[in-house]
Design an enzyme around this catalytic site. Structure first.
Site, short mmCIF file in Angstrom:
data_model
loop_
_atom_site.label_atom_id
_atom_site.label_comp_id
_atom_site.label_asym_id
_atom_site.label_seq_id
_atom_site.Cartn_x
_atom_site.Cartn_y
_atom_site.Cartn_z
N GLN A 104 45.42 28.30 48.47
CA GLN A 104 46.45 27.41 47.93
C GLN A 104 46.98 26.52 49.04
O GLN A 104 47.80 25.64 48.81
CB GLN A 104 47.62 28.24 47.37
N ASN A 105 46.52 26.77 50.27
CA ASN A 105 47.04 26.02 51.41
C ASN A 105 46.38 24.66 51.53
O ASN A 105 45.22 24.49 51.17
CB ASN A 105 46.86 26.82 52.70
N ASP A 107 46.41 23.05 54.56
CA ASP A 107 46.39 22.80 56.01
C ASP A 107 44.98 22.76 56.61
O ASP A 107 44.81 22.41 57.78
CB ASP A 107 47.25 23.85 56.75
N HIS A 122 44.80 23.64 45.88
CA HIS A 122 45.88 22.65 45.82
C HIS A 122 45.58 21.42 46.68
O HIS A 122 46.50 20.73 47.11
CB HIS A 122 47.22 23.30 46.27
N CYS A 130 43.78 7.25 46.75
CA CYS A 130 44.36 6.08 46.08
C CYS A 130 44.50 6.43 44.60
O CYS A 130 43.52 6.82 43.96
CB CYS A 130 43.45 4.87 46.27
N CYS A 158 41.71 -1.51 47.29
CA CYS A 158 42.20 -2.13 46.04
C CYS A 158 43.71 -2.33 46.04
O CYS A 158 44.26 -2.79 45.04
CB CYS A 158 41.79 -1.28 44.85
N GLY A 195 48.97 36.77 51.73
CA GLY A 195 50.05 35.84 52.04
C GLY A 195 50.44 34.89 50.92
O GLY A 195 50.68 33.72 51.17
N ASN A 242 50.36 41.44 52.36
CA ASN A 242 51.51 40.54 52.28
C ASN A 242 52.71 41.18 52.98
O ASN A 242 52.81 42.40 53.08
CB ASN A 242 51.86 40.27 50.81
P1 OAD Z 1 55.02 31.34 49.31
O1 OAD Z 1 55.88 30.78 50.37
O2 OAD Z 1 55.54 31.30 47.91
O3 OAD Z 1 54.66 32.86 49.63
C1 OAD Z 1 54.22 33.25 50.91
C2 OAD Z 1 54.15 34.77 50.93
O4 OAD Z 1 53.57 35.16 52.16
C3 OAD Z 1 55.52 35.44 50.83
O5 OAD Z 1 55.46 36.54 49.93
C4 OAD Z 1 55.78 35.92 52.26
O6 OAD Z 1 56.54 37.10 52.32
C5 OAD Z 1 54.37 36.17 52.75
N1 OAD Z 1 54.20 36.04 54.20
C6 OAD Z 1 54.82 35.21 55.07
N2 OAD Z 1 54.35 35.36 56.32
C7 OAD Z 1 53.39 36.32 56.25
C8 OAD Z 1 52.51 36.92 57.20
N3 OAD Z 1 52.53 36.59 58.49
N4 OAD Z 1 51.65 37.87 56.76
C9 OAD Z 1 51.62 38.24 55.46
N5 OAD Z 1 52.42 37.71 54.52
C10 OAD Z 1 53.29 36.75 54.89
O7 OAD Z 1 53.61 30.59 49.43
P2 OAD Z 1 52.44 30.49 48.34
O8 OAD Z 1 52.34 31.73 47.53
O9 OAD Z 1 51.23 30.02 49.04
O10 OAD Z 1 52.18 24.62 45.89
O11 OAD Z 1 52.98 29.33 47.43
C11 OAD Z 1 52.19 28.89 46.36
C12 OAD Z 1 52.40 27.42 46.14
O12 OAD Z 1 53.79 27.13 46.04
C13 OAD Z 1 51.98 26.53 47.30
O13 OAD Z 1 50.58 26.29 47.33
C14 OAD Z 1 52.74 25.28 47.03
C15 OAD Z 1 54.08 25.87 46.70
O14 OAD Z 1 54.90 25.14 45.87
C16 OAD Z 1 51.91 23.31 45.91
O15 OAD Z 1 52.14 22.64 46.88
C17 OAD Z 1 51.32 22.78 44.64
#
Ligand code: OAD
Length: 278
Positions: A104-105, A107, A122, A130, A158, A195, A242
């Site tokens: 989902q990252n 980066d 994502h 564009c 464009c 994560g 996690n």
């Molecule tokens: P979140 O920020 O919602 O969740 C990150 C999770 O990783 C949390 O449960 C943290 O506790 C855990 N965490 C943090 N550091 C960690 C580490 N060092 N080791 C293990 N776990 C760790 O991020 P996502 O689930 O990726 O969407 O969020 C999903 C989507 O929400 C993103 O892709 C983005 C956002 O809105 C879009 O941009 C469309």
């Protein structure tokens, strides 16, 4: 906090599985210095997610780019490097123990770490697209235009408006990423979920699909239909790594290994290598 038994159990499950898929979220990159979204210092504590919708972007793309300048500098100028968790996943692929990473990252760190099969669910913040002609450019080019006062930055071909090639709220998941992820989730026999808070859909649906394997998932396509009775027994094993429990924990995931991915994944990898005779 995780135990050595959990590390050994995960390594054994990895060695015993044939089709392994990883699903990653922002938590895998926090140890590279990139903040997550919903953690204590998460981006959504500083920014309003409602400002990152596609309709808001269309209403005022210049405002979006002003915010993006600040945020983009934060995310990209750090020149983040893959951490030990990314590197462990890359090594698992090398060992033939990871078919792909669905991330989902935005980066791009899995690719930098060496994973070759990365599905960007994502999109990727290092590119812009564009919205008129669909041409893609490096993000730096748009940032340069924006910092020179071209707000919003426009397409060289464009003159259409440029948008980061990351999925905004309300936008559909890129078709290829959605189709391939669905197929990988349906066919895997082990999913390692790393994560992610597992609250953003449809990504959070993937572990459930893996668990049910061939279940019918109308919800994935936004259609409301009652689910079939779940048969989790015949599905894939789901391991969560996690920092805290998530809505998957104890329901969809077989077990959670709680702690930092950058510590846990290298330990699991070491044990996998030992079991495989390296
Ligand atoms: P979140 O920020 O919602 O969740 C990150 C999770 O990783 C949390 O449960 C943290 O506790 C855990 N965490 C943090 N550091 C960690 C580490 N060092 N080791 C293990 N776990 C760790 O991020 P996502 O689930 O990726 O969407 O969020 C999903 C989507 O929400 C993103 O892709 C983005 C956002 O809105 C879009 O941009 C469309």
């Amino acid at each position: 906090m995780y135990t050595e038994e959990e590390i050994k159990k995960a390594a054994k499950d990895i060695v015993g599985a044939e089709k392994i898929v990883a699903l990653t979220g922002a938590g895998i990159s926090t140890e590279s210095g990139i903040p997550d979204f919903r953690g204590t210092d998460g981006l959504w504590t500083k920014y309003d997610p409602d400002d990152f919708t596609y309709s808001k972007f269309l209403q005022d793309p210049a405002k979006y780019w002003k915010m993006s300048l600040e945020l983009g500098e934060l995310l990209l100028s750090l020149e983040p490097k893959p951490n030990l968790a990314h590197l462990a996943l890359a090594r698992l692929e090398e060992l033939g123990k990871l078919r792909c990473v669905i991330t989902q990252n935005v980066d791009g760190l899995h690719q930098v770490a060496g994973n070759t099969e990365v599905i960007e669910f994502h999109g990727n913040l290092r590119r812009v697209v564009c919205i008129a002609c669909g041409e893609r450019f490096p993000h730096d080019l748009a940032m340069e235009k924006a910092s020179n006062g071209e707000l919003p930055p426009r397409c060289d071909k464009c003159k259409g408006i440029l948008k980061p090639d990351a999925v905004l709220f309300e936008e559909p998941i890129p078709r290829y990423a959605l189709d391939r992820s669905l197929e990988e989730a349906r066919n895997c026999d082990l999913m390692i979920v790393v994560g992610t808070s597992a609250v953003v859909y449809p990504a959070a649906e993937l572990p459930r699909i893996a668990k049910e394997r061939d279940g019918y998932h109308a919800s994935f396509f936004g259609l409301y239909q009652p689910r079939r009775v779940m048969d989790y027994k015949k599905g894939a094993k789901v391991i969560e790594i996690n920092a805290e429990p998530t809505p998957l924990t104890g329901i969809v995931s077989d077990y959670l290994i709680e702690g930092k991915a950058g510590e846990i994944l290298p330990k699991i990898l070491k044990e996998v290598e030992r079991l495989l005779g390296f």
